[in-house]
Enzyme design. Structure first.
Site, mmCIF file in Angstrom:
data_model
loop_
_atom_site.group_PDB
_atom_site.id
_atom_site.type_symbol
_atom_site.label_atom_id
_atom_site.label_comp_id
_atom_site.label_asym_id
_atom_site.label_seq_id
_atom_site.Cartn_x
_atom_site.Cartn_y
_atom_site.Cartn_z
ATOM 1 N N ASP A 91 0.845 -1.184 0.000
ATOM 2 C CA ASP A 91 0.000 0.000 0.000
ATOM 3 C C ASP A 91 0.885 1.239 0.000
ATOM 4 O O ASP A 91 2.109 1.153 0.090
ATOM 5 C CB ASP A 91 -0.969 -0.015 1.178
ATOM 6 C CG ASP A 91 -0.288 0.149 2.532
ATOM 7 O OD1 ASP A 91 0.931 0.373 2.570
ATOM 8 O OD2 ASP A 91 -0.983 0.067 3.545
ATOM 9 N N ASP A 265 -8.393 -7.202 0.590
ATOM 10 C CA ASP A 265 -7.413 -7.418 1.661
ATOM 11 C C ASP A 265 -8.028 -6.984 2.974
ATOM 12 O O ASP A 265 -8.896 -6.100 3.007
ATOM 13 C CB ASP A 265 -6.144 -6.584 1.416
ATOM 14 C CG ASP A 265 -6.335 -5.131 1.854
ATOM 15 O OD1 ASP A 265 -5.924 -4.787 2.974
ATOM 16 O OD2 ASP A 265 -6.937 -4.344 1.093
ATOM 17 N N CYS A 303 -14.172 -28.612 6.667
ATOM 18 C CA CYS A 303 -12.933 -27.950 6.265
ATOM 19 C C CYS A 303 -11.788 -28.962 6.153
ATOM 20 O O CYS A 303 -11.620 -29.827 7.018
ATOM 21 C CB CYS A 303 -12.572 -26.858 7.271
ATOM 22 S SG CYS A 303 -11.023 -26.003 6.916
ATOM 23 N N CYS A 305 -8.529 -28.147 6.125
ATOM 24 C CA CYS A 305 -7.248 -27.596 6.561
ATOM 25 C C CYS A 305 -6.589 -28.469 7.627
ATOM 26 O O CYS A 305 -7.240 -29.288 8.285
ATOM 27 C CB CYS A 305 -7.409 -26.155 7.064
ATOM 28 S SG CYS A 305 -7.931 -25.971 8.779
ATOM 29 N N CYS A 308 -8.266 -28.351 11.174
ATOM 30 C CA CYS A 308 -9.515 -29.097 11.316
ATOM 31 C C CYS A 308 -9.307 -30.607 11.207
ATOM 32 O O CYS A 308 -10.080 -31.389 11.752
ATOM 33 C CB CYS A 308 -10.526 -28.618 10.279
ATOM 34 S SG CYS A 308 -11.140 -26.946 10.616
ATOM 35 N N HIS A 333 -6.276 -21.618 10.169
ATOM 36 C CA HIS A 333 -7.610 -22.028 9.719
ATOM 37 C C HIS A 333 -8.338 -20.882 9.028
ATOM 38 O O HIS A 333 -8.926 -21.062 7.944
ATOM 39 C CB HIS A 333 -8.451 -22.520 10.895
ATOM 40 C CG HIS A 333 -9.913 -22.611 10.558
ATOM 41 N ND1 HIS A 333 -10.454 -23.671 9.859
ATOM 42 C CD2 HIS A 333 -10.939 -21.729 10.763
ATOM 43 C CE1 HIS A 333 -11.754 -23.463 9.662
ATOM 44 N NE2 HIS A 333 -12.062 -22.286 10.197
#
Length: 406
Positions: A91, A265, A303, A305, A308, A333
């Site tokens: 930015d 973002d 999920c 991931c 999980c 997560h």
């Protein structure tokens, strides 16, 4: 221009594209985690690659203070410095005009900040912002804009919009690496549609590689929020990426994607993780609550991931109240959740399944919930979908009237 933007699929205003940058070919819609000083708190760059992160956002103001852009440049640029092979966006430092207003003085020349590190004044001009970003070396760099909270009204909004246009010309003139870094302009104008239109037309006339919609997610009501996004996405070029700055709530991303935005973002997924909250298809799950003490289920049974697959709610509950590992696991997560959302948005638009997968809760046209496809109206099982969502989807050409209160 150092990018290529190819639209691969559409559903009304929603689009899925490939954004090819110097360091990575990204699939949009996409979410960018915020790594203020070249790091996502609690996660390694290997873990970020593992969960499919495409772009990390860095903060020009903070990197210029520490470790300094000169040192980053000396050591080969931010990609090498932080060991990140994929894309980066920095930015401009403009947001600090809002977040650090008590430390800032804004004039036509630039912004003078009082350094939070040593208290010394620091002048950030459009030229200096671009010089810092050229040294940092991100794939996408942002023009310095005059940022005003959307809750402010009066002549200050108009002043900031016209100054943003004047500053973008100074940024373009100062940009020394246009074949390696892509300079995006930022649409300002508060909640005033006339000012937003003037700013959009002014930026489009300058033929930049991409455009951002700035000045939102700062306290304005949701009805005003989506209307600004809808106006700007409709007016910005079809063949350039559109980035809605500071947006990170999953529902907001789905709505903005339906309206034709591509990039987002926000610190929300990692910040909320540090407070013990997980993102799940139904909304959020607060792991600090006592109800989690004996809960042996994963955060989200649908999920895929690592968290999980391997840890229970009870275990994470124990950690988030006492140990930093808890916030690290939840950050992992939550970012996985956001990046999976991006992937699913992309594939559903390309395959023509977008409204069935993400909007209509009782459709049989989409894969089952166990496929980890999120349909966001499940968050409103009583049919109490917020009016702003209904209005935004109507403009996006998606009929959810049966889910909205009359």
């Amino acid at each position: 221009m150092a990018l290529r933007f190819e639209v691969l699929g559409r559903f009304n205003r929603a689009r899925a594209a490939q954004l090819t940058l110097p360091h990575f070919a990204c699939q949009t819609p996409l979410f960018m985690p915020v790594g203020t000083q070249g790091t996502i708190k609690g996660l390694t760059t290997d873990q970020l690659e593992e969960i499919g992160c495409q772009i990390i956002l860095g903060n020009t103001y903070h990197l210029a203070l520490r470790p300094t852009s000169e040192l980053i440049d000396e050591l080969g640029g931010l990609h090498k410095f932080m060991n990140w092979p994929r894309a980066l966006l920095t930015d401009s430092g403009g947001f600090q005009m809002v977040s650090l207003l008590h430390l800032a003085d804004i004039t036509e020349k630039g912004v003078t900040f009082q350094s939070p590190v040593d208290g010394k004044p620091m002048l950030l001009t459009p030229e200096e912002s671009i010089q810092i970003q050229n040294r940092i070396g991100a794939d996408i760099i942002m023009a310095l804009d005059d940022v005003v909270r959307t809750t402010i009204t009066g002549p200050r909004i108009e002043e900031a919009m016209y100054r943003t246009l004047r500053w973008v010309d100074r940024c373009i003139a100062a940009h020394k690496r246009p074949h390696e870094q892509n300079l995006f302009g930022i649409v300002q104008g508060g909640l005033d549609p006339v000012l937003r239109d003037i700013c959009v037309r002014g930026l489009v006339d300058r033929n930049l590689p991409g455009y951002a919609i700035g000045g939102l997610a700062g306290g304005e009501d949701k009805d005003s929020f989506w209307r600004v996004v809808a106006q700007c996405t409709a007016a910005l070029p079809e063949d350039k990426p559109r980035y809605v700055m500071g947006v990170g709530y999953p529902l907001d991303i789905v709505v903005c994607s339906a309206l034709g935005a591509d990039m987002y973002d926000c610190v929300y997924p990692t910040r909320t993780a540090r407070f013990g909250t997980a993102l799940v298809p139904e909304g959020v799950l607060k792991l600090k609550h006592n109800a989690m003490v004996n809960d042996t289920r994963p955060i989200d049974p649908t999920c895929a991931c690592m968290v999980c697959k391997n840890y229970t709610r009870a275990y994470i509950h124990c950690l988030v109240t006492k140990d930093a590992m808890g916030s690290q696991l939840l950050s992992y997560h939550n970012l996985y959740y956001m990046l999976q959302l991006s992937r699913n948005l992309h594939s559903s638009i390309v395959e023509g399944r977008f409204p069935e997968c993400y909007i209509i809760p009782d459709s049989n046209l989409c894969a089952s919930r166990n496929s980890n496809v999120v349909r966001f109206l499940w968050q409103f099982p009583k049919g109490d979908v917020p009016e702003w969502v209904c209005n935004a989807m109507d403009v996006a050409g998606i009929d959810i009237s049966s889910c909205c209160s009359s």
